[in-house]
Design an enzyme around this catalytic site. Structure first.
Site, PDB file in Angstrom:
ATOM      1  N   TYR A 248       2.028  43.925 -21.599  1.00  0.00           N
ATOM      2  CA  TYR A 248       2.628  44.475 -20.291  1.00  0.00           C
ATOM      3  C   TYR A 248       2.551  46.317 -20.811  1.00  0.00           C
ATOM      4  CZ  TYR A 248       3.822  40.774 -17.331  1.00  0.00           C
ATOM      5  OH  TYR A 248       3.617  39.910 -16.624  1.00  0.00           O
TER       6      TYR A 248
ATOM      7  N   LYS B   5       4.395  31.674 -29.319  1.00  0.00           N
ATOM      8  CA  LYS B   5       2.791  30.405 -29.589  1.00  0.00           C
ATOM      9  C   LYS B   5       3.082  31.298 -31.405  1.00  0.00           C
ATOM     10  CE  LYS B   5      -1.107  28.654 -28.232  1.00  0.00           C
ATOM     11  NZ  LYS B   5      -0.462  27.043 -27.834  1.00  0.00           N
TER      12      LYS B   5
ATOM     13  N   ASP C 217       3.473  25.993 -24.542  1.00  0.00           N
ATOM     14  CA  ASP C 217       3.302  25.004 -23.276  1.00  0.00           C
ATOM     15  C   ASP C 217       3.470  23.812 -23.652  1.00  0.00           C
ATOM     16  OD1 ASP C 217       1.865  25.227 -26.491  1.00  0.00           O
ATOM     17  OD2 ASP C 217       0.159  24.505 -25.910  1.00  0.00           O
TER      18      ASP C 217
ATOM     19  N   ASP D  99       7.727  36.186 -17.453  1.00  0.00           N
ATOM     20  CA  ASP D  99       7.590  35.941 -15.785  1.00  0.00           C
ATOM     21  C   ASP D  99       6.445  34.779 -15.050  1.00  0.00           C
ATOM     22  OD1 ASP D  99       6.284  37.575 -13.890  1.00  0.00           O
ATOM     23  OD2 ASP D  99       3.825  38.033 -14.276  1.00  0.00           O
TER      24      ASP D  99
END
Ligand code: NAD
Length: 362
Positions: free
Chosen positions: A123, A192, A225, A249
């Site tokens: 962002y 991650k 994940d 988000d």
């Protein structure tokens, strides 16, 4: 009497803002609303999406609540929400996901709070378009520095993901402080880091560094994940989630899905100096002016706002009234009925009336 900036916003914003205002007042809190504009309507009137006057009002009052705003389509328009977060350094995006009894297609027992980092990650808005001279030069430079690395093709676009140590630390600390304040048991860091060693790896490393300063709160980390799968299968094992911006988000929408959708998902954007409360959903232009949509998400955002300004009693009263109306299932909007075309669904105004009546003992 506390003065709070109120930005009604666009589309369904004014209707749900009006419903929220009436509910807050009925909860017994005297508030002077300093009404200001932002978004597409503000742009039409003033030529600015986020007028200076609106920003000054938030800076003066320190607390604001806003309806959703429409970002006009077309190049050159930046999102009002991104502008506000940047300008006021609202680095915490807090999105609780709590089940309410009586919502069809929802799972019961969810009580999660998502701490989404609000100012960093992809962002930051640094992007390089495919085929541009600058992009090709960057690709060439990257390949030169990483001759053994995977080839980045010349037809690639590039978006920068930056994760700062400072910004990671402050969001993780905020999550732990919230855990202490509201007696929550555990903070889970999603990442991650196995692939993104220097960005997500840094976020995780800072979380691991801070966690021991809060010995009464548990800490663990999950690869993002795997976390998504576990949230769907075993949500009860989680409590507070702290996540970099993009995962925050996505995961907060996943959690909103668990509890019955956007109509009941509140949020807060908080920094060290200012706080702006808003629903997770957007301005749903197709429903504008139809007295149709669910005001709950903004009303629950107001509950968070009341807690923020120390009005715990009024917050609990309002929250309990919302829960009771939803549980009864009678005076609720279309999205909280088992079938969306249920003719017994009430409008935005009538649902707010029912919440107010509940607070008055109805
Ligand atoms: P949206 O959230 O406005 O609407 C998507 C759908 O969700 C709606 O069609 C409706 O079916 C449902 N929905 C949303 N709010 C609801 C409510 N309160 N009650 C019942 N159902 C509800 O998303 P969108 O259509 O992608 O975006 C519309 C505009 O909103 C865009 O201009 C976008 O930029 C803006 N937006 C603003 C914010 C914000 O100001 N915080 C957030 C997201 C999107």
């Amino acid at each position: 009497m506390k003065t709070i900036t109120l930005i009604p916003g666009d589309g369904i914003g004014p209707e749900i803002s009006e419903a929220m205002k009436r509910c807050v007042e009925a909860a017994g809190v005297q508030i002077k609303w300093d009404e200001q504009q932002a978004g597409a309507m503000a742009y039409e009137k003033t030529g600015e999406l986020l007028p200076r006057k609106t920003l000054d009002s938030i800076k003066k009052n320190k607390v604001a609540i806003k309806g959703p705003v429409t970002t006009p389509i077309g190049s050159g328009f930046r999102s009002v929400n991104v502008l506000l977060r940047k300008e006021l350094d609202l680095y915490q995006n807090i999105r609780p996901a709590r089940s309410f009894e009586g919502i069809p297609n929802s799972v019961q027992g969810v009580n999660l709070v998502i701490f989404r980092e609000n100012t960093d990650d992809v962002y930051v808005g640094v992007e390089f378009e495919k085929g541009k001279k600058e992009t090709l030069e960057i690709i060439k430079e990257i390949q030169k520095r990483n001759p053994a690395g995977e080839v980045i093709r010349d037809d690639s676009g590039i978006s920068i993901k930056s994760i700062s140590a400072f910004k990671s630390e402050r969001i993780v600390k905020a999550a732990f402080e919230y855990a202490l304040k509201y007696k929550r048991k555990k903070v889970t860091c999603g990442h991650k880091a196995n692939i993104l060693k220097f960005s997500d790896g840094l976020f995780l490393e800072r979380a691991q560094k801070i966690a021991p300063s809060y010995p009464s709160v548990g800490f663990e980390d999950r690869i993002i994940d795997n976390l998504c799968m576990q949230l769907v299968q075993r949500w009860w094992e989680y409590d507070i989630l702290v996540l970099p911006n993009l995962y925050g988000d996505i995961v907060s929408d996943l959690c909103a899905g668990l509890i019955g959708g956007l109509g009941v998902a509140p949020g807060a954007n908080i920094g060290d100096a200012y706080a702006v409360f808003e629903a997770v959903h957007g301005s749903a232009p197709k429903y504008a002016g139809k007295n149709k949509v669910n005001p709950t998400a903004l009303i629950l955002s107001a509950v968070m706002m009341l807690r923020h300004i120390g009005e715990e009693k009024a917050a609990a009263k309002l929250e309990n009234a919302v829960a009771a109306v939803i549980k009864e299932g009678k005076n609720v909007t279309y999205d909280l009925k088992p079938k969306r075309d249920d003719p017994s669904a009430v409008g935005t105004r009538e649902m707010a009336d029912a919440i107010i009546a509940k607070m008055k003992g109805g």
